[in-house]
Scaffold this active site. Sequence first.
Site, short mmCIF file in Angstrom:
data_model
loop_
_atom_site.label_atom_id
_atom_site.label_comp_id
_atom_site.label_asym_id
_atom_site.label_seq_id
_atom_site.Cartn_x
_atom_site.Cartn_y
_atom_site.Cartn_z
N LEU A 395 0.65 -1.20 0.01
CA LEU A 395 0.01 0.08 0.05
C LEU A 395 0.80 1.48 -0.01
O LEU A 395 1.83 1.23 0.55
CB LEU A 395 -1.06 0.03 1.23
CG LEU A 395 -1.60 -1.13 1.51
CD1 LEU A 395 -2.73 -1.08 2.43
CD2 LEU A 395 -2.60 -1.51 0.13
N LYS A 568 9.47 17.05 21.41
CA LYS A 568 10.45 16.24 20.57
C LYS A 568 11.78 17.06 20.48
O LYS A 568 11.64 18.28 20.47
CB LYS A 568 9.72 16.62 19.22
CG LYS A 568 10.55 16.03 17.88
CD LYS A 568 9.88 16.04 16.74
CE LYS A 568 10.89 15.78 15.63
NZ LYS A 568 10.23 15.65 14.19
N GLU A 942 35.98 22.13 -6.65
CA GLU A 942 37.39 22.47 -7.13
C GLU A 942 38.22 21.39 -7.64
O GLU A 942 39.02 21.58 -8.56
CB GLU A 942 37.90 23.19 -5.92
CG GLU A 942 39.25 24.02 -6.39
CD GLU A 942 39.96 24.60 -5.33
OE1 GLU A 942 39.04 24.96 -4.37
OE2 GLU A 942 41.18 25.16 -5.34
N ARG A 1020 46.89 26.95 5.26
CA ARG A 1020 46.09 28.19 5.46
C ARG A 1020 45.45 28.17 7.14
O ARG A 1020 45.37 29.23 7.65
CB ARG A 1020 44.87 28.22 4.55
CG ARG A 1020 43.88 29.45 4.72
CD ARG A 1020 43.01 29.55 3.35
NE ARG A 1020 43.45 30.14 2.30
CZ ARG A 1020 43.46 31.38 2.07
NH1 ARG A 1020 42.96 32.35 2.91
NH2 ARG A 1020 44.11 32.01 1.01
N GLU A 1416 34.71 33.66 1.05
CA GLU A 1416 34.93 33.06 2.21
C GLU A 1416 35.13 33.77 3.63
O GLU A 1416 34.90 33.18 4.70
CB GLU A 1416 36.18 32.26 2.06
CG GLU A 1416 36.28 31.29 0.92
CD GLU A 1416 37.81 30.77 0.51
OE1 GLU A 1416 38.07 29.73 0.85
OE2 GLU A 1416 38.37 31.57 -0.15
C1 LIG Z 1 12.29 13.94 4.57
C2 LIG Z 1 11.27 13.22 5.44
C3 LIG Z 1 11.02 13.44 6.74
C4 LIG Z 1 10.20 12.73 7.81
N1 LIG Z 1 10.06 13.26 8.87
C5 LIG Z 1 9.37 12.51 9.76
C6 LIG Z 1 9.13 13.28 11.14
O1 LIG Z 1 9.59 14.18 11.50
N2 LIG Z 1 8.48 12.40 11.97
C7 LIG Z 1 8.01 11.09 11.68
O2 LIG Z 1 7.36 10.63 12.53
N3 LIG Z 1 8.26 10.62 10.31
C8 LIG Z 1 8.77 11.37 9.57
N4 LIG Z 1 9.06 10.79 8.06
C9 LIG Z 1 8.86 9.47 7.89
C10 LIG Z 1 7.12 9.38 7.28
O3 LIG Z 1 7.05 10.78 6.46
C11 LIG Z 1 6.06 9.21 8.04
O4 LIG Z 1 6.19 8.14 8.42
C12 LIG Z 1 4.60 9.26 7.21
O5 LIG Z 1 3.58 9.46 8.08
C13 LIG Z 1 4.47 8.09 6.27
O6 LIG Z 1 3.09 8.46 5.72
P1 LIG Z 1 2.90 7.82 4.27
O7 LIG Z 1 1.21 8.24 3.94
O8 LIG Z 1 3.69 8.72 3.33
O9 LIG Z 1 3.22 6.68 4.11
P2 LIG Z 1 3.91 5.65 2.90
O10 LIG Z 1 5.17 5.80 2.59
O11 LIG Z 1 2.68 5.92 1.83
O12 LIG Z 1 3.58 4.31 3.58
C14 LIG Z 1 4.21 4.03 4.70
C15 LIG Z 1 4.09 2.38 4.88
O13 LIG Z 1 2.54 2.38 5.55
C16 LIG Z 1 1.66 1.45 4.88
N5 LIG Z 1 0.57 2.19 4.60
C17 LIG Z 1 0.00 3.25 4.04
N6 LIG Z 1 -1.49 3.63 4.34
C18 LIG Z 1 -1.78 2.19 4.97
C19 LIG Z 1 -2.93 1.76 5.22
N7 LIG Z 1 -4.07 2.61 5.29
N8 LIG Z 1 -3.05 0.74 5.69
C20 LIG Z 1 -2.04 -0.04 6.02
N9 LIG Z 1 -0.82 0.22 5.76
C21 LIG Z 1 -0.68 1.44 4.97
C22 LIG Z 1 2.44 1.41 3.55
O14 LIG Z 1 2.23 0.01 2.94
C23 LIG Z 1 3.78 1.38 3.95
O15 LIG Z 1 4.23 0.51 4.55
C24 LIG Z 1 9.87 11.55 7.18
C25 LIG Z 1 10.15 10.93 6.09
C26 LIG Z 1 10.71 11.78 5.10
C27 LIG Z 1 11.27 11.11 3.86
#
Ligand SMILES: Cc1cc2nc3c(=O)[nH]c(=O)nc-3n(C[C@H](O)[C@H](O)[C@H](O)COP(=O)(O)OP(=O)(O)OC[C@H]3O[C@@H](n4cnc5c(N)ncnc54)[C@H](O)[C@@H]3O)c2cc1C
Length: 1486
Positions: A395, A568, A942, A1020, A1416
């Site tokens: 998913l 946090k 560089e 430097r 710099e």
């Molecule tokens: C740059 C960056 C910064 C981030 N910062 C944070 C942060 O500050 N704090 C934090 O906690 N997390 C952070 N994350 C992690 C991430 O963003 C979170 O975990 C976010 O909530 C994931 O949600 P999504 O919908 O994008 O998940 P997805 O990537 O779409 O899915 C994640 C997982 O959940 C499953 N899933 C999705 N929907 C369902 C559903 N309805 N039922 C069952 N399974 C499901 C998917 O199969 C997958 O395994 C960060 C990620 C990135 C890339």
Amino acid sequence: MALPTPPTTAAVPPRAQSAAEALTPLIESTYTSPEIIFYINGRKTTLSNPNPHWTLLDYIRAQPNLKGTKLGCGEGGCGACTVVLQVPESRSEKRRVKHLSVNACLFPLVGIDGKHVITVEGIGSVDKPHPLQERIAKLHGSQCGFCTPGIVMSLYALVRNAYDPETKKFKLSERDIELEGHLDGNLCRCTGYKPILQAAKTFITEDLKGKLADESTAPDDAKVDREVLDLAQTGCGSASKGSCGRPGGCCRDGPSDSSSSDSISPASTPPTEPTSTPDDENIPAVVGVAKEPQPDPALSGATYAPPVKSKENKLGETEIKTATTLEAPLSESRHGVPHVQFLEYVPGTELIFPSALWKYEPRPLCYGNGKKIWLRPTTLDQLITLKDAYPSAKLVGGASEVQVEVRFKHSDFAVSVYVSDIPELRETKLPSDAQLVSASELVIAANTPLTELETICKEVYAKLGKRAMVLEALRKQLRYFAGRQIRNVASLAGNIATASPISDANPVLLASGATLVARNKTKGAIALPMSEFFVAYRTTTLPPDAVLTHIRLPIPSHEAREVSKAYKQAKRKDDDIAIVTSAFRVRLGNEGYVEDVCLVYGGMAPTTKEAIKAKQTLLGKKWFNSETLDVALDALIKDFDLPYTVPGGMAHYRKTLTLSLFFRFWHESAAELGLGEVDNQAIDEIHRAISDGIRDDYNPNEQRVVGKQVPHLSSVKQCTGEAEYIDDMPKQDRELFGGLVLSTKAHAKVVSVDWAPALELPGVVGYIDKNSISKDKNVWGSIKKDEPFFVEDEVLHHGQVIGMVYAETALEAQAAARAVKIVYEDLPVILTIDEAIDANSFFDHGKHLRKGLALDDRMDEAFAQCDRIFEGTTRMGGQEHFYLETNAALVVPSGEDGQMEVWSSTQNTMETQEFVSQVTGVPSNRINARVKRLGGGFGGKESRSVPFACYLAIAAKKEKRPMRLMLNRDEDMLLSGQRHPVQARWRVGVSNEGKLIALEADVYDNAGYSQDMSGAVMDRCITHFDNTYECPNVYLRGHVCRTNIHSNTAFRGFGAPQGMYFAETYMYNIAEGLNMDIDELRLKNLYKVGEHTPFFQKIDDDWHVPITLEQLRRSSEYEKRKAAVAAFNKTNRWKKRGICLVPTKFGLSFATALHLNQAGAYIKIYHDGSVLLHHGGTEMGQGLYTKMCQIAAQELGVPLDSIYTQDSQTYQIANASPTAASSGSDLNGMAVKNACDQINERLAPYREQLGKDAPLRALAHAAYLDRVNLAANGFWKMPKVGYKWGDTNWDTVKPMYYYFTQGAGCTEVEVDLLTGDHTVLRTDLMMDVGNSINPAIDYGQIEGAFIQGQGLFTMEETLWTTSGQLFTKGPGTYKIPGFADIPQIFNVSLLRNDLDGKPLTWHHLRSVQSSKGIGEPPLFLGSTVFFALREAVKAAREMNGQGLQGWELDSPATSERLRLAVGDEISRKAQVVRREGEKAFFVAVA
Ligand SMILES: Cc1cc2nc3c(=O)[nH]c(=O)nc-3n(C[C@H](O)[C@H](O)[C@H](O)COP(=O)(O)OP(=O)(O)OC[C@H]3O[C@@H](n4cnc5c(N)ncnc54)[C@H](O)[C@@H]3O)c2cc1C
Ligand code: FES
Ligand code: FES
């Protein structure tokens, strides 16, 4: 078209059917459409069965006309790829659209079906820029420009959402821009952010009280979504009270404090046309809004004659005017004060939501191939059926986890299912107000986007008040959760299902007692209590065939005495994953005894974890009792007793945070419940106010062109996405893409390399490695040729290049590179400086500085004269360049004579040409190394850019096909080296009065596995070990350590910031040891004119550090604020402040590589009067091209826009020195001037003949007809310099540096002692830049360098594993400062006057236009943040009865180091014992 056949992958857990068997019937019955239908920039587009591996960014960048959206990291951490999705607002009953900024690098392509995608090209162009684009350009918010399109798009979403089409009101406040996290997902490494914020603030309508200025153009029915804002009334001069945010502050802000002058300094190239008049006043810059901005004729308005067909062609008959006005947004200036005119924000020009999309009916989609397919169900039932048929289907919600797994962990999900378009999953329906009042829970749809959830939390909290405290806690976590672009699409379901131990949402859900609702085909709805959900690391109780559908969040009853809070701590406040994250809930009975309590932490165990022992201890205890607090802290230690070696490291800090955050909660809950008197200071977290600050924005020495605040000449192109970087260049015919094969070991024998599996993969064409060139050619190096292009037999660092696969596409090449099988035999690693010293692992260096008694080896005598001697070992970590554009190159063989065009994002065309010539065996005269612009360099390109062009050239020669390469961010960080981590073991002796007498030090830099420029960096470093202080007896020894990390290299400052950091450290140690005021100690030891540095350079009377310090002391009100800081610290238990005022001097020239101090320029005047300028410098955002064009325009007496620079290339300028050492303007500027002088001399007779004001086209045309050479080759070599190491003859020794750029900085900070978090309250910088060629560019360099220095000294920390793998390989783990880290007040000024207010003169400055290099020098002033933090923590230590003896704060001053330095009871309780032989999980290598 045929439906895709699903992959044949086996199902997991095993079911009877494979994916193909399970899904084919469903695809045939339901998922019958393989077409994604969407709009992009207003145009309908249908994609039929696109590449299933593509993200939205892959698709966009594959379009030839859409290169503005950039790839900066591919992991959602930089914002360079930001685009806007225009979608119907689902929570509104009305037909409304909203604009969502999203990271195209993560966003699944399938997700754009039915949506309108807007890229930077969609909103404006150079010919017609969007006001946002124009204002960012004109207010100097774009330097290298690589980040700019992404920032423009984030702001675009904000500006468009600010308009309510129903009420026709536009509401945007400073708070929206700065404090609501709209820009927290965007990084810029160049600008220091301030000018971008100022540009954004020109849209603020607080003045208008939210009303639309011009409603006369109210949108008609067909255009309901047009946002309208007339900024005419927001500009200065309106009756409003707000600030328009322009440079120099608003005219409502009152004048700044610098004074005017009309005089100019004598210089080797004196200003030719001063325009200031003696009665110039120091007035802030003026910003206005105009329908048609009028450009300054001195800058634009060049006219050209038509081509000459015959002798009869008469001059000026049909003049052609260039259309460069917008490409070079020009700022007019009157009496040295810039007047910036903006285009109006014209109503009705915005892209509307395509009307066809209102009627759009989503339908199930399926596309892909036999290896990977995508499905997009549109109902929950469809999804459940699909999951039932094939439980392993992955998913995908916001994809912010999934795509990171795909890209970096190379997870290959054969069947992916996009769930975010399923209304049941993504739409949270709020109960009516009446229902809400009696509700005992809030039910959240599992895939509700997090920004929507934030809004819901706010709404419910506003309605229910403290009863809904848990929602406020959740909102607080969401505000600092990832970046805005991620929050716009990511979901709670994704966060929960990922089960990351550092999830921010899960602690709140768990602490609140939430229940998850899942659904599968067999059981229907399944309730899963959060308390039982996480069973092990990333393992949950969610059945594999189930889907999370809802989260039920309990809301306590009206009567409950319950408090919920969340906290946090991360390395960076915005957009960073937590170090420790927590949520707490306590319910008290009537007597104040604990009825229920739940303390949940993330970052302390393999799962989000409740503190069970603490719970048991607390139940039944009286909450508001200090004994309860104590026993809870003791129990928490038992709950989370981390060993020293714990994965993730920071055991002591994490334990300390566990206690500190609970300590805060205990106080805050007591205050919330009104239990009694509490220490409110323990509750307050660090808060940020809206930032402010001025540039003194006035140039008394302004001339017609030079000295004007001309915006970067490419800035509008950069803002519209039209500026081309290497990877944006059109795909060449038969082009291939390189994928590097990198070592996974830090030190090992290579037993075997098997590339055969790679060659079998689709699209792969070939492979090269050490066998592709002869051994004698397989070697390169910047100063010493000591590293192989390709590994020979032994790998010497993690990420070393073993070979390169090339294939038809980048994705294919990268996948193939991973398929190469390498067998290693491990060897021991040396990582740190200490390990290198122990193992005697050094490169030959042996350069020392001796002065005074050291010359006769009598340092003992020198120390014997001292009253006090202090010594210490000081460490400073390295720094990743983190330019936004990673290394890229494109090599195009011509097919004739071995000739090649070699495009490279390099600061060094000469070495690129030289080494391409070496590896191809083709002479340099057939290799044209070229670069138009770099997306940032900072020294990192560089030398380290060179091999990439060489790999491509070897392959291009072999295949006779063009080759391209752009490194992924992690590859770039692995390969390209960093600023040198350093260590100094120093000893300093002083008199009782604080006069320096003797200084001795061994200074080490960590070079990595090869020398690169590490020796020169060390040179430097030790030549800046004095900073600005005189010491009569000095012995400094530089050592270059050989280790098994990447080869460290040049980085802005090149060792000087490290040297000066040591100097200020020993000065603080002396002041503390003598109990003397640090400022008094500094003043006592400042160099005086006539004194000599340890390299015998005489301090001449251009020595302005003392007056700079004094002026800054006054303008920053330093003494008053220093006293206020002391008073604050006396009365504050949990916050401390610190302030400092630090001077700097920075030597200009390529110090010990004399031959590099030369430059060439080539000017051609065409007979129509247009001028083509080439010089050896490269443009990487520092505005070099702009400055050089200004010099040429000034010298030739023409408008600026008649000068054009196309690129830098070795066919035009031979043997160009790298653009480095802040000497780009000095060297190339003089060469440009030299060429202009030659031309002017040749044109002199025609000037006489046609009049001194005759346009260049007339002069050139006349000269052309007379057969005069209108091309001139300029050259300059820096005189005076030529220091030879070891020359100690005062009379004959030549200077090491041509001059010193000088300055000072004053910074005040506040630290939260419970967490180590901090904020910079205010910074004032003053720099002596001589006569600035372009103050706007210089201010930008000062601000940008400062913020980069701030990052270096506070938050940027490179970490390795104990076996030598680089851990910090991307923006997720390596944090550079973001928008919210800049000083809250940030003032920058240029030194212009002496202490009596008289104009300054520079008697010895012999540089072009008497300007000084500035790239710099200001970086070191970032250390003022470090030293102010050190002062704050020192105050805390003194309060806690901790001595300063033996206390050192190493750089960077991370929140971990700051917190642990406080020396309080909590951190002592949390102490972690290191057992014999134990190593921390991560290694810092300084
Ligand atoms: C740059 C960056 C910064 C981030 N910062 C944070 C942060 O500050 N704090 C934090 O906690 N997390 C952070 N994350 C992690 C991430 O963003 C979170 O975990 C976010 O909530 C994931 O949600 P999504 O919908 O994008 O998940 P997805 O990537 O779409 O899915 C994640 C997982 O959940 C499953 N899933 C999705 N929907 C369902 C559903 N309805 N039922 C069952 N399974 C499901 C998917 O199969 C997958 O395994 C960060 C990620 C990135 C890339
Ligand atoms: S490239 Fe997408 S966030 Fe960096
Ligand atoms: S201008 Fe922002 S990264 Fe260069």
